[in-house]
Design an enzyme around this catalytic site. Structure first.
Site, mmCIF file in Angstrom:
data_model
loop_
_atom_site.group_PDB
_atom_site.id
_atom_site.type_symbol
_atom_site.label_atom_id
_atom_site.label_comp_id
_atom_site.label_asym_id
_atom_site.label_seq_id
_atom_site.Cartn_x
_atom_site.Cartn_y
_atom_site.Cartn_z
ATOM 1 N N LYS A 140 3.331 -14.023 6.157
ATOM 2 C CA LYS A 140 3.648 -14.904 5.028
ATOM 3 C C LYS A 140 5.303 -14.949 4.945
ATOM 4 O O LYS A 140 5.747 -14.934 3.800
ATOM 5 C CB LYS A 140 3.245 -14.327 3.496
ATOM 6 N N ASP A 162 -2.273 -18.188 4.848
ATOM 7 C CA ASP A 162 -3.143 -18.982 4.028
ATOM 8 C C ASP A 162 -3.498 -20.176 5.296
ATOM 9 O O ASP A 162 -4.847 -20.295 5.246
ATOM 10 C CB ASP A 162 -2.472 -20.004 2.998
ATOM 11 N N ASP A 176 -6.126 -6.972 4.898
ATOM 12 C CA ASP A 176 -7.171 -6.603 4.362
ATOM 13 C C ASP A 176 -8.006 -7.801 3.847
ATOM 14 O O ASP A 176 -9.289 -7.647 3.924
ATOM 15 C CB ASP A 176 -6.498 -5.776 2.826
ATOM 16 N N TYR A 188 0.873 -1.437 0.193
ATOM 17 C CA TYR A 188 0.161 -0.064 0.009
ATOM 18 C C TYR A 188 0.780 1.400 -0.104
ATOM 19 O O TYR A 188 0.410 2.442 0.059
ATOM 20 C CB TYR A 188 -0.876 -0.071 1.084
#
Ligand code: NAD
Length: 470
Positions: free
Chosen positions: A232, A333, A357, A161
């Site tokens: 991640k 995930d 998000d 972002y």
């Protein structure tokens, strides 16, 4: 402080909220700027405001009152001032510190300064906080939606972002590609493709630590038992992986007597079963594959176990760790999966920007969707509360949309101001109204035997239900 904002004086009866040394002082009549919002925001705001005012009146009998101060943005600002986002509106959010914002149209065609981005940058609103829990009766795709009760802390200022992107085919992308391919990747087989656009993902020590710090502090203050760092890091080691590492540094460095990490908890739990277990045996509990790993890895884990016992054995062993906040981590995930399959194991989630998000909208869907999802963007000394949905333009001005998100923003706002009684009145009365199956169309179509209420009817019933035992 200005005398006027967009030519309008702030309410004389109110005072600004102040902030100093990390503490807000909230007057009994705080001035709170609000942006009504475009489209359905118009229906939602007037009804939500009536509910919020009724709750404050009922709770404090006139001793406290919010002095709402309308500030303009979006279509209304454009109509009246030929400006989608007047500087005075931004300044009012800054000067009065705490504000509430309805959804705004993003004009097609671009080139318009986004209010969200502008406010986020000018006030450094680095935490996006989204509580997600189920209200009994709200239609949900989950078998046991009541097990979902998480508060998501999403980092709000960096990650992709940051907006540092270079278009495929541009001169800039060619320069960057050339630099990376020759200077940084020259000795490897990796190469950026000639036809790739490129984006940069910054994740900083400061940005990561202050977000995780806020999440853990929230758990400490609110008596929540688990904080999960979502990342991640298995793929993006120096950004997502670093977020994880810095998160643990904050947990262990700043909250040592309040937290136990998941790995530490495994050691203490194993010791409880077998107080005579050696560090070598405990290492197998922390890393079950250690017996098959190279000796250097096994030595590292044994050293980790010894280090834990030395550093926090006295403060955490003998069951003391069980009363502490568990800090664990999940790869993003797996987190999506766990939130569906075993949501009751999670409470506070601290995430990087993009993961947060995705995760917050998915989590909201588990408990009834965006119509009932509140959020707040928080910085040091500033807060902007906002519904997470958009303007739902096709439903605008028909008195049909669900005002739930803005009402729950009101709950968050009052909790933030320390007006817990008013917050509880709204939340309990909304819960009771949903229990009575008197709901707006988005909920009614998924509920057996529901009465479809208008926006105003739903709000009026909530006011009627205020103070009734749930
Ligand atoms: P949206 O959130 O407005 O609508 C998505 C779906 O949810 C639609 O089916 C809508 O009818 C429904 N919905 C949304 N809010 C509802 C409510 N309160 N009650 C009942 N149903 C509700 O998203 P969109 O259609 O993608 O966007 C519409 C406009 O809103 C666009 O201009 C977009 O840029 C803007 N937007 C603004 C914000 C913001 O200001 N924070 C956020 C998202 C979208």
């Amino acid at each position: 402080m200005q005398d006027t904002y967009n030519g309008v004086r702030p309410p004389d009866a109110g005072k600004a909220i102040e902030y100093s040394d990390g503490v807000y002082s909230v007057p009994d009549h705080p001035i709170v700027p609000f942006i009504e919002g475009d489209g359905s925001g118009r229906d939602i705001w007037k009804n939500a405001r009536a509910v919020m005012d009724a709750a404050v009146l009922k709770a404090y009998g006139g001793a406290r009152r919010v002095e709402w101060f309308e500030i303009l943005a979006g279509e209304k600002a454009y109509r009246l001032h030929n400006d989608w986002l007047p500087q005075d509106s931004v300044q009012a959010c800054i000067d009065f510190r705490v504000s509430l914002k309805g959804p705004l149209t993003t004009p097609v065609g671009g080139g318009i300064r986004s209010l969200n981005v502008t406010l986020r940058q000018t006030m450094d609103l680095y935490q996006c906080i989204r509580p997600v829990k189920h209200y009994p009766g709200v239609p949900s795709p989950m078998v046991k939606p009541d097990e979902v009760d998480v508060v998501i802390f999403r980092e709000n200022t960096e990650d992709i972002y940051a907006g540092i992107e270079f278009k495929e085919g541009s001169a800039d992308v060619a320069k960057l590609r050339e630099f990376v391919n020759t200077e940084l990747l020259g000795n490897t087989k990796k190469r950026l493709r000639d036809d790739a656009g490129l984006g940069i993902k910054p994740i900083s020590v400061r940005g990561s630590k202050r977000l995780v710090r806020a999440a853990i502090q929230y758990a400490v203050d609110g008596g929540r038992k688990v904080v999960t760092i979502v990342h991640k890091g298995n793929i993006q080691k120096f950004t997502e992986g670093a977020f994880l590492e810095w998160g643990y540094e904050v947990a262990k460095g700043e909250f040592r007597d309040r937290v136990v990490t998941e790995r530490e908890s495994w050691i203490f739990a194993a010791l409880e079963k077998n107080p005579a277990a050696t560090p070598e045996e405990l290492a197998k509990v922390v890393e079950p594959g250690v017996a098959f790993a190279p000796a250097s890895f096994a030595e590292k884990i044994v050293a980790e176990v010894k280090g834990v016992l030395e550093a926090i054995g006295a403060s955490h062993d003998e069951g003391k760790w069980k009363g502490m906040i568990l800090v664990n981590d999940r790869i993003c995930d797996a987190m999506f999966q766990d939130l569906l399959l075993k949501p009751s194991e999670y409470s506070v989630l601290a995430t990087t920007n993009l993961n947060g998000d995705y995760l917050s909208d998915a989590a909201a869907a588990q408990v009834g969707g965006l119509g009932i999802a509140p959020g707040v963007n928080v910085g040091d000394g500033f807060a902007v509360f906002e519904a997470t949905h958009g303007t739902a333009p096709r439903l605008a001005d028909q008195d049909v949309v669900n005002p739930g998100s803005v009402l729950l923003c009101g709950v968050l706002l009052f909790e933030f101001l320390g007006w817990g009684e008013a917050a509880k009145l709204i939340e309990d009365a909304m819960t009771e109204t949903i229990r009575q199956k008197f709901v707006t169309v988005d909920f009614a179509k998924g509920m057996d035997g529901a009465t479809t209420a208008s926006t105003s009817g739903f709000a009026a019933r909530i006011v009627e239900n205020m103070g009734k035992v749930v």
